[in-house]
Design a protein around this motif. Structure first.
Motif, PDB file in Angstrom:
ATOM      1  N   UNK A  27      -6.193   2.015   7.163  1.00  0.00           N
ATOM      2  CA  UNK A  27      -5.390   1.184   7.764  1.00  0.00           C
ATOM      3  C   UNK A  27      -5.457   1.493   9.505  1.00  0.00           C
ATOM      4  N   UNK A  28      -5.498   2.658   9.696  1.00  0.00           N
ATOM      5  CA  UNK A  28      -5.560   3.088  11.076  1.00  0.00           C
ATOM      6  C   UNK A  28      -6.981   2.364  11.629  1.00  0.00           C
ATOM      7  N   UNK A  29      -8.243   2.818  10.838  1.00  0.00           N
ATOM      8  CA  UNK A  29      -9.398   2.274  11.288  1.00  0.00           C
ATOM      9  C   UNK A  29      -9.469   0.554  11.561  1.00  0.00           C
ATOM     10  N   UNK A  30      -8.521  -0.155  10.840  1.00  0.00           N
ATOM     11  CA  UNK A  30      -8.346  -1.625  11.021  1.00  0.00           C
ATOM     12  C   UNK A  30      -7.289  -1.912  12.093  1.00  0.00           C
ATOM     13  N   UNK A  31      -6.509  -0.817  12.581  1.00  0.00           N
ATOM     14  CA  UNK A  31      -5.754  -0.941  13.819  1.00  0.00           C
ATOM     15  C   UNK A  31      -4.351  -1.463  13.260  1.00  0.00           C
ATOM     16  N   UNK A  32      -4.073  -1.132  11.971  1.00  0.00           N
ATOM     17  CA  UNK A  32      -2.788  -1.531  11.563  1.00  0.00           C
ATOM     18  C   UNK A  32      -1.940  -0.375  11.787  1.00  0.00           C
ATOM     19  N   UNK A  33      -0.421  -0.959  11.996  1.00  0.00           N
ATOM     20  CA  UNK A  33       0.641   0.098  12.079  1.00  0.00           C
ATOM     21  C   UNK A  33       1.035   0.239  10.513  1.00  0.00           C
ATOM     22  N   UNK A  34       0.614   1.390   9.898  1.00  0.00           N
ATOM     23  CA  UNK A  34       0.914   1.492   8.635  1.00  0.00           C
ATOM     24  C   UNK A  34       2.396   2.348   8.610  1.00  0.00           C
ATOM     25  N   UNK A  35       3.277   1.721   7.845  1.00  0.00           N
ATOM     26  CA  UNK A  35       4.541   2.438   7.756  1.00  0.00           C
ATOM     27  C   UNK A  35       4.561   3.385   6.310  1.00  0.00           C
ATOM     28  N   UNK A  36       4.385   4.399   6.243  1.00  0.00           N
ATOM     29  CA  UNK A  36       4.580   5.365   5.095  1.00  0.00           C
ATOM     30  C   UNK A  36       5.582   5.587   4.322  1.00  0.00           C
ATOM     31  N   UNK A  37       5.773   5.632   3.086  1.00  0.00           N
ATOM     32  CA  UNK A  37       7.054   6.398   2.440  1.00  0.00           C
ATOM     33  C   UNK A  37       6.309   7.325   1.665  1.00  0.00           C
ATOM     34  N   UNK A  38       6.910   8.560   1.566  1.00  0.00           N
ATOM     35  CA  UNK A  38       6.627   9.688   0.651  1.00  0.00           C
ATOM     36  C   UNK A  38       7.591  10.286   0.257  1.00  0.00           C
ATOM     37  N   UNK A  39       7.371  11.477  -0.762  1.00  0.00           N
ATOM     38  CA  UNK A  39       8.533  11.901  -1.186  1.00  0.00           C
ATOM     39  C   UNK A  39       8.944  13.288  -0.727  1.00  0.00           C
ATOM     40  N   UNK A  40       8.437  13.844   0.406  1.00  0.00           N
ATOM     41  CA  UNK A  40       8.979  14.970   0.823  1.00  0.00           C
ATOM     42  C   UNK A  40       8.551  14.794   2.537  1.00  0.00           C
ATOM     43  N   UNK A  41       9.262  15.884   3.061  1.00  0.00           N
ATOM     44  CA  UNK A  41       9.071  15.994   4.576  1.00  0.00           C
ATOM     45  C   UNK A  41       7.499  16.230   4.808  1.00  0.00           C
ATOM     46  N   UNK A  42       7.000  17.201   4.004  1.00  0.00           N
ATOM     47  CA  UNK A  42       5.415  17.454   3.879  1.00  0.00           C
ATOM     48  C   UNK A  42       4.852  16.306   3.601  1.00  0.00           C
TER      49      UNK A  42
END
Ligand SMILES: NC(=O)c1ccc[n+]([C@@H]2O[C@H](COP(=O)([O-])OP(=O)(O)OC[C@H]3O[C@@H](n4cnc5c(N)ncnc54)[C@H](OP(=O)(O)O)[C@@H]3O)[C@@H](O)[C@H]2O)c1
Length: 327
Positions: free
Chosen positions: A163-178
């Motif tokens: 997504x970064x290579x395509x120039x998109x602003x990807x908002x991630x979700x994940x299950x811990x701060x790490x």
């Protein structure tokens, strides 16, 4: 005789057994491949548990890399001695050696190791079709916001970089701060710990109340409603997995009420049904990896005999990036 991981009934990780299997010569359109590394994927859990029901007994595994030992009649794109990799039906990749259809197997570039190959084919081809082909009306442009759930997993870390290579602003979700930190390091523009924060509210904040054009949701049951609430009018909901359980039946009127939304429930296997399509997608993926735009993070390695532990860790949300089984 060669070893393979089989199940004779559906159930928890304990139903997987290392068994000796007879492996013959490839028939027309088939190859025999000796695996150097096998990929671990959440679909293996669904097939083991019976969520995706398949005839038993069954050798699990959908992704691997190794060396072609023999080719059957009519196979022209591979020859004995070739380095090769695949993401493919039918299952059978949790094995030392197997015979399988050749059409979804491609040559593995020398610059990509067997472990990387086994870690990236199913997950990377999935990201290829998600980001390149599963787009909203009008497509995606640089600067667009998309929401990607479970972004520190095997599929997720590849998606952040692509997504970064395509120039998109990807908002991630994940299950811990790490895991959130990891997603940011891999190219996510924002990361939300959705075990601690309300991801719908955070997405609204980040997008100035507008919402995102696309949600890529592989978590399923637990996040379906929230994901729909993150979309702009006419946005696209891509529900492509069920890590928390399958999405219950949906009242279609909900899509109207939330802004004329679009929904798709895709699978990689519709996209790689022909050799030509598989090769074109693999070429795109290999280009992203050999150019350094996407790095394949092989985080955990398990001996084939320790496959039960690998499934326990995957289901317990303990893994990040990709894991491989070593025969
Ligand atoms: N349709 C397709 O074509 C296709 C192809 C490939 C993969 N997939 C789907 O994509 C997803 C990712 O696959 P993967 O192999 O790369 O796995 P993965 O993302 O490495 O692992 C699954 C992740 O899902 C998250 N999760 C959220 N709720 C969960 C729960 N209740 N139980 C377990 N995990 C939960 C966890 O991350 P957090 O802790 O960060 O939430 C976990 O690490 C899977 O759902 C898979 O089925 C679909």
């Amino acid at each position: 005789m060669p070893l393979a991981v089989q199940i004779r009934r559906n159930g928890g990780p304990e139903v997987m057994e290392l068994a000796e299997v007879a492996v013959g010569d490839p028939g027309p359109g088939e190859i025999r491949i000796r695996h150097h590394a096998c990929g671990l994927n959440f679909i293996d859990v669904y097939q083991r548990s019976g969520l995706y029901a398949l005839p038993l007994p069954l050798t699990l595994g959908m992704e691997a890399a190794g060396v072609v030992e023999a080719v059957g009649e009519g196979v022209t794109h591979l020859k004995p001695g070739d380095r090769a990799a695949y993401a493919s039906q039918p299952p059978g990749a949790y094995s030392e050696v197997r015979v399988m259809p050749a059409k979804c197997v491609v040559q593995l570039p020398d610059a990509i190791s067997f472990e990387e190959g086994a870690a990236m084919m199913l997950k990377g081809l999935t990201v290829q079709y998600l980001l390149r082909k599963t787009q909203p009306q009008g497509g995606l442009q640089p600067g667009d916001h998309v929401l990607f759930l479970a972004a520190a997993g095997g599929v997720g870390l590849i998606a952040c970089q692509w997504a970064r290579a395509m120039g998109l602003e990807l908002i991630a979700t994940a299950g811990s701060d790490d895991k959130c930190r990891l997603a940011l390091e891999h190219g996510a523009a924002h990361a939300i710990n959705y075990r601690r924060e309300n991801f719908v509210e955070r997405v609204k904040e980040i997008t100035g109340g507008r919402g995102v054009k696309v949600v890529y949701d592989s978590v399923g049951k637990d996040t379906w409603d929230g994901s729909l609430d993150c979309l702009q009018p006419f946005g696209l909901m891509v529900s492509y997995g069920n890590a928390s359980g399958p999405v219950p039946p949906v009242a279609l009127g909900t899509l109207a009420a939330k802004g004329s939304l679009y929904v798709t429930r895709p699978t990689l296997f519709s996209h790689i049904s022909s050799r030509e399509a598989t090769q074109a997608m693999a070429d795109d993926l290999f280009g992203m990896v050999t150019s350094g735009q996407v790095k394949i993070r092989v985080e955990r390695r398990y001996a084939l005999k320790d496959v039960a532990q690998a499934h326990i860790d995957l289901e317990a949300r303990q893994t990040i990036g990709s894991s491989v089984l070593l025969p």
